[in-house]
Scaffold this motif. Structure first.
Motif, PDB file in Angstrom:
ATOM      1  N   MET A   1      26.726  53.935  45.894  1.00 20.84           N
ATOM      2  CA  MET A   1      27.436  53.010  45.006  1.00 20.84           C
ATOM      3  C   MET A   1      28.911  53.061  45.341  1.00 20.84           C
ATOM      4  SD  MET A   1      27.365  53.066  40.845  1.00 20.84           S
ATOM      5  CE  MET A   1      28.789  52.572  39.888  1.00 20.84           C
ATOM      6  N   GLY A   2      29.500  51.906  45.750  1.00 23.12           N
ATOM      7  CA  GLY A   2      30.878  51.916  46.171  1.00 23.12           C
ATOM      8  C   GLY A   2      31.674  50.755  45.632  1.00 23.12           C
ATOM      9  N   THR A   3      31.374  50.294  44.422  1.00 20.60           N
ATOM     10  CA  THR A   3      32.076  49.149  43.854  1.00 20.60           C
ATOM     11  C   THR A   3      33.475  49.551  43.423  1.00 20.60           C
ATOM     12  OG1 THR A   3      30.003  48.189  43.085  1.00 20.60           O
ATOM     13  CG2 THR A   3      32.009  47.411  42.042  1.00 20.60           C
ATOM     14  N   THR A   4      34.461  48.749  43.785  1.00 22.32           N
ATOM     15  CA  THR A   4      35.856  49.006  43.440  1.00 22.32           C
ATOM     16  C   THR A   4      36.359  47.941  42.476  1.00 22.32           C
ATOM     17  OG1 THR A   4      36.718  47.676  45.259  1.00 22.32           O
ATOM     18  CG2 THR A   4      36.210  49.997  45.734  1.00 22.32           C
ATOM     19  N   THR A   5      37.547  48.181  41.946  1.00 23.54           N
ATOM     20  CA  THR A   5      38.170  47.189  41.057  1.00 23.54           C
ATOM     21  C   THR A   5      38.374  45.866  41.787  1.00 23.54           C
ATOM     22  OG1 THR A   5      39.299  48.926  39.812  1.00 23.54           O
ATOM     23  CG2 THR A   5      40.179  46.700  39.619  1.00 23.54           C
ATOM     24  N   SER A   6      38.748  45.936  43.056  1.00 26.36           N
ATOM     25  CA  SER A   6      38.944  44.694  43.818  1.00 26.36           C
ATOM     26  C   SER A   6      37.621  43.965  44.010  1.00 26.36           C
ATOM     27  CB  SER A   6      39.597  44.992  45.164  1.00 26.36           C
ATOM     28  OG  SER A   6      38.775  45.826  45.971  1.00 26.36           O
ATOM     29  N   ASP A   7      36.520  44.715  44.156  1.00 30.95           N
ATOM     30  CA  ASP A   7      35.206  44.081  44.248  1.00 30.95           C
ATOM     31  C   ASP A   7      34.883  43.320  42.956  1.00 30.95           C
ATOM     32  OD1 ASP A   7      34.652  45.107  46.792  1.00 30.95           O
ATOM     33  OD2 ASP A   7      33.774  46.941  45.979  1.00 30.95           O
ATOM     34  N   ILE A   8      35.170  43.953  41.821  1.00 31.71           N
ATOM     35  CA  ILE A   8      34.915  43.314  40.531  1.00 31.71           C
ATOM     36  C   ILE A   8      35.727  42.030  40.398  1.00 31.71           C
ATOM     37  CG2 ILE A   8      35.157  43.562  38.030  1.00 31.71           C
ATOM     38  CD1 ILE A   8      32.880  45.213  39.059  1.00 31.71           C
ATOM     39  N   GLU A   9      37.001  42.110  40.751  1.00 31.07           N
ATOM     40  CA  GLU A   9      37.870  40.928  40.648  1.00 31.07           C
ATOM     41  C   GLU A   9      37.406  39.818  41.592  1.00 31.07           C
ATOM     42  OE1 GLU A   9      40.055  40.253  38.470  1.00 31.07           O
ATOM     43  OE2 GLU A   9      40.080  42.219  37.503  1.00 31.07           O
ATOM     44  N   LYS A  10      36.980  40.215  42.791  1.00 33.58           N
ATOM     45  CA  LYS A  10      36.486  39.199  43.733  1.00 33.58           C
ATOM     46  C   LYS A  10      35.226  38.543  43.197  1.00 33.58           C
ATOM     47  CE  LYS A  10      35.055  38.428  48.521  1.00 33.58           C
ATOM     48  NZ  LYS A  10      34.921  39.011  49.881  1.00 33.58           N
ATOM     49  N   ALA A  11      34.310  39.346  42.640  1.00 30.02           N
ATOM     50  CA  ALA A  11      33.073  38.797  42.081  1.00 30.02           C
ATOM     51  C   ALA A  11      33.363  37.859  40.919  1.00 30.02           C
ATOM     52  CB  ALA A  11      32.162  39.938  41.641  1.00 30.02           C
ATOM     53  N   ALA A  12      34.320  38.240  40.059  1.00 30.21           N
ATOM     54  CA  ALA A  12      34.687  37.369  38.936  1.00 30.21           C
ATOM     55  C   ALA A  12      35.249  36.047  39.451  1.00 30.21           C
ATOM     56  CB  ALA A  12      35.703  38.079  38.043  1.00 30.21           C
ATOM     57  N   GLY A  13      36.036  36.104  40.517  1.00 29.99           N
ATOM     58  CA  GLY A  13      36.568  34.883  41.107  1.00 29.99           C
ATOM     59  C   GLY A  13      35.481  33.989  41.677  1.00 29.99           C
ATOM     60  N   VAL A  14      34.471  34.612  42.301  1.00 29.78           N
ATOM     61  CA  VAL A  14      33.340  33.840  42.823  1.00 29.78           C
ATOM     62  C   VAL A  14      32.627  33.107  41.688  1.00 29.78           C
ATOM     63  CG1 VAL A  14      31.058  34.036  43.900  1.00 29.78           C
ATOM     64  CG2 VAL A  14      32.999  35.284  44.855  1.00 29.78           C
ATOM     65  N   LEU A  15      32.420  33.801  40.561  1.00 30.87           N
ATOM     66  CA  LEU A  15      31.776  33.166  39.417  1.00 30.87           C
ATOM     67  C   LEU A  15      32.612  31.998  38.889  1.00 30.87           C
ATOM     68  CD1 LEU A  15      30.527  36.308  37.434  1.00 30.87           C
ATOM     69  CD2 LEU A  15      29.117  34.689  38.717  1.00 30.87           C
ATOM     70  N   ARG A  16      33.915  32.189  38.774  1.00 32.30           N
ATOM     71  CA  ARG A  16      34.790  31.120  38.273  1.00 32.30           C
ATOM     72  C   ARG A  16      34.758  29.903  39.191  1.00 32.30           C
ATOM     73  NH1 ARG A  16      38.544  35.551  37.915  1.00 32.30           N
ATOM     74  NH2 ARG A  16      38.404  36.498  35.824  1.00 32.30           N
ATOM     75  N   ALA A  17      34.550  30.140  40.493  1.00 35.10           N
ATOM     76  CA  ALA A  17      34.528  29.043  41.472  1.00 35.10           C
ATOM     77  C   ALA A  17      33.155  28.384  41.572  1.00 35.10           C
ATOM     78  CB  ALA A  17      34.955  29.574  42.836  1.00 35.10           C
ATOM     79  N   GLY A  18      32.204  28.820  40.751  1.00 32.68           N
ATOM     80  CA  GLY A  18      30.876  28.214  40.777  1.00 32.68           C
ATOM     81  C   GLY A  18      29.919  28.873  41.743  1.00 32.68           C
TER      82      GLY A  18
END
Length: 326
Positions: A1-18
């Motif tokens: 398991m290697g999820t970082t804060t930047s990974d979370i922010e990137k994933a949230a951005g992907v969701l916002r972009a559809g």
């Protein structure tokens, strides 16, 4: 398991972009999209090959966020949420204005839950909304319990994969309908009937068939490539031998009660754990393992339908589909 804060922010951005994000939960990995974006929700159905009439579960960050996603939350629902959220319990309630009909299969009810996984909860907090997230696999096939399972099955059809390690529960959430006067279990899962009944102080029905459409209750579901045949526990070795002699590459789920006492003729054997928690956690991995070993037939038996055994038996029946019976 290697999820970082930047990974979370990137994933949230992907969701916002559809876009679509595969996210870990305590049950299985989900294929997530912005629950308020009909086009993003529609893409889930396209990627999975899922019928558009098959409703999705909306994941939120806490029971205090129910407003807008649902309407008319009865005391029973609040009691269950208080006791089992975050956790592997999904409640079916009346749809609120934030949920598009694309996410509910056209129904005026919605399935909603709060996942019990730190990565999922961090993503929901960073995203700031609800996420529709069925299991991150092709419709009807074995659910993924690791990020590698998602990558193998869906590849670049997913815009971003959050790796949260192996799922702790391993089978999907329990779905409880609380829209009527009497709650009922529409899909057994990670919260047991016994636990629910202890909180509610009443017995709960588990209908063999339901008029309410819910995830995971297609006649054939959670299925490996190999055909699954269900037999009585004591018949597993004999049935495996017959199938092997008939030319099948046989995989066997050897019941714990027979371990060390029965000689089994098979291409591959999985020793079923005695612990139901461990069995549930490993179930989908066992099915994938026998597929990877080239089995074309899996011989298995059902556990006693108590505690998590009810959910395991449900998944094995769906994996076998309408082709066989116990």
């Amino acid at each position: 398991m290697g999820t970082t804060t930047s990974d979370i922010e990137k994933a949230a951005g992907v969701l916002r972009a559809g876009g679509l994000v595969a996210l870990p939960t305590e049950t299985v990995y989900g294929l997530g999209a912005n629950a308020e974006d009909p086009a993003a929700v529609a893409r889930i159905f396209q990627v999975k090959g899922r019928p558009p009439s098959h409703p999705l579960i909306v994941h939120i960050g806490g029971a205090d966020q129910l407003d807008g996603w649902v309407q008319d939350v009865p005391p029973t629902a609040r009691l269950l949420a208080e006791n089992f959220w975050p956790g592997p319990l999904t409640l079916v309630l009346r749809r609120g204005p934030r949920v598009p009909l694309e996410a509910t299969g056209g129904l005026e009810t919605v399935a909603v839950r709060v996942p019990d996984h730190p990565v999922a909860l961090e993503l929901l907090a960073a995203f700031g909304g609800g996420v529709t997230a069925p299991s991150a696999n092709r419709f009807g096939s074995v659910s993924p319990t690791t990020a590698d399972h998602v990558r193998t099955e869906l590849g670049d059809a997913v815009d971003f994969v959050l790796d949260g390690g192996s799922c702790e529960v391993g089978v999907e959430s329990t779905i409880v309908d609380v829209t009527g006067d009497v709650p009922s279990i529409l899909r057994p899962g990670g919260v047991t009937r016994e636990n629910l009944e202890a909180v509610l102080g009443r017995p709960l029905a588990v209908p063999g068939a339901s008029t309410v459409r819910v995830p995971g209750q297609h006649p054939s579901h959670y299925a490996p490539r190999a055909r699954v045949v269900l037999v009585e526990p004591e018949d597993v070795p004999a049935e495996a031998a017959l199938a092997q002699e008939a030319g099948h590459r046989v995989g066997v789920f050897l019941p714990a009660a027979l371990a060390g006492t029965a000689a089994v003729k098979a291409h591959a054997v999985v020793a079923v754990p005695r612990s139901l928690d461990a069995y549930a956690r490993g179930l989908y991995g066992f099915l994938r393992e026998l597929d990877e070993q080239g089995c074309d037939l899996i011989i298995a038996s059902l556990p006693a339908e108590e505690e998590l055994g009810l959910a395991i038996a449900n998944r094995l029946r769906r994996a076998a589909g309408p082709r066989t019976a116990v």
